[in-house]
Design an enzyme around this catalytic site. Structure first.
Site, PDB file in Angstrom:
ATOM      1  N   ASP A   1       0.833  -1.205   0.000  1.00 54.65           N
ATOM      2  CA  ASP A   1       0.000   0.000   0.000  1.00 54.65           C
ATOM      3  C   ASP A   1       0.863   1.248   0.000  1.00 54.65           C
ATOM      4  OD1 ASP A   1      -2.795  -0.207  -0.026  1.00 54.65           O
ATOM      5  OD2 ASP A   1      -2.837  -0.960   2.029  1.00 54.65           O
TER       6      ASP A   1
ATOM      7  N   GLU B   1     -13.754  -2.723  -2.224  1.00 55.46           N
ATOM      8  CA  GLU B   1     -13.990  -2.875  -0.779  1.00 55.46           C
ATOM      9  C   GLU B   1     -15.334  -2.265  -0.377  1.00 55.46           C
ATOM     10  OE1 GLU B   1     -10.822  -1.699   1.891  1.00 55.46           O
ATOM     11  OE2 GLU B   1     -12.118  -1.986   3.646  1.00 55.46           O
TER      12      GLU B   1
HETATM   13  O1  KIV Z   1      -4.659  -2.091   4.129  1.00 52.53           O
HETATM   14  C1  KIV Z   1      -5.146  -3.194   3.820  1.00 52.53           C
HETATM   15  O2  KIV Z   1      -4.884  -4.221   4.462  1.00 52.53           O
HETATM   16  C2  KIV Z   1      -6.031  -3.251   2.661  1.00 52.53           C
HETATM   17  C3  KIV Z   1      -6.772  -4.517   2.384  1.00 52.53           C
HETATM   18  C4  KIV Z   1      -7.683  -4.892   3.467  1.00 52.53           C
HETATM   19  C5  KIV Z   1      -7.431  -4.499   1.063  1.00 52.53           C
HETATM   20  O3  KIV Z   1      -6.147  -2.297   1.955  1.00 52.53           O
END
Ligand code: KIV
Length: 275
Positions: free
Chosen positions: A90, A189
């Protein structure tokens, strides 16, 4: 070392385009070496270093305070345990929103310093230009639309998205914009199952759902939720496949009792001079 894994962004795209391999994509989060290795050995397709680490590792109430340096550090830890899986990370809050140029530089750091194979960004039409800049520079992007936790304040909380006709239409436009910008797959999501199906049917790239029903091309869950480690957070979309919370407490209580009663360590777990 040459990495020959078939779990890469190019293959994930092709899987849906050619319908060659209809099996669904499995994505699980990890934040450290030990669990990353276990997930890799279990055959997970995508290991995601999620900024959810702000909540499940750091104990914060949202993901907003997670920094780029922290994401790089956790990605380094996870990457040492990964042999076969695709490693996605991310991009944290404010590491890609300011400008496409800054986003590219930060995505580059997650790949070159962290060891990630791709990056995930939250947003749709609003970040399409940024996604294009990153993908055209050779870094694969996983999109993320619907309930986007980094927009928690703007959304007014963790609420299911896409409930009105106009919200559904704009989510579809977001998804199409990300596909056009070169994203290899999309996380959907917190949206109704019917909308997730409509988006999945419309896109050429795979969708990976979380709280988005059964029709997506894959599913993702947070590791701690799958293992039943997190007992105070149980939303409807989570299924725990184990009860590690109990197992961990049992093991620690047993260790503690044996230390207090001098049952541990025995000779078996001790070293003696001359032996
Ligand atoms: O930050 C995270 O773990 C996520 C997932 C749940 C898709 O974005």
């Amino acid at each position: 070392m040459l990495r020959k894994s078939k779990k890469n962004a190019h293959v994930f795209r092709q899987m849906k385009e050619t319908k060659e391999n209809p099996s669904k994509l499995v994505c699980v989060t990890a934040y450290d070496y030990t669990f990353a290795k276990l997930l890799d050995e279990s055959g997970v397709d995508i290991i995601l270093v999620g900024d959810s680490l702000g909540m499940v590792v750091q104990g914060n109430s949202n993901t907003l305070s997670v920094t780029l340096e922290q994401m790089i550090y956790h990605t380094q830890c996870v990457s040492r345990g990964v042999q076969e899986a695709h490693l996605c990370v991310d991009m944290p809050f404010m590491s890609y929103q300011v400008s496409a140029r800054e986003a590219l530089r930060n995505a580059g750091r997650l790949v070159s310093e962290g060891g990630a194979h791709s990056v995930k960004l939250e947003g749709g039409v609003n970040i399409a230009r940024t996604v294009e800049k990153i993908t055209s520079s050779g870094i694969p992007v996983l999109g993320h639309v619907g309930l986007t936790p980094q927009s928690f304040h703007q959304l007014g909380g963790y609420k299911i998205q896409g409930k009105t006709v106009s919200a559904r239409e704009s989510l579809l436009q977001d998804a199409l914009a990300l596909e056009d910008s070169g994203a290899y797959a999309l996380v959907l999501e917190g949206i109704p199952a019917e909308l997730a199906k409509a988006i999945t049917d419309r896109l050429k790239i795979p969708t990976i759902g979380i709280g988005a029903g059964p029709h997506c091309d894959g599913q993702v869950l947070v590791l701690q939720d799958i293992l039943g480690l997190n007992t105070d957070f149980k939303p409807k979309f989570v299924k725990a496949y184990g009860n590690l919370n109990e197992l961990v407490k049992e093991a620690i209580t047993q260790f503690s009792n044996e230390v207090k009663s001098s049952k541990f360590p025995t000779k078996e777990h001790s070293f003696y001079a001359g032996s």
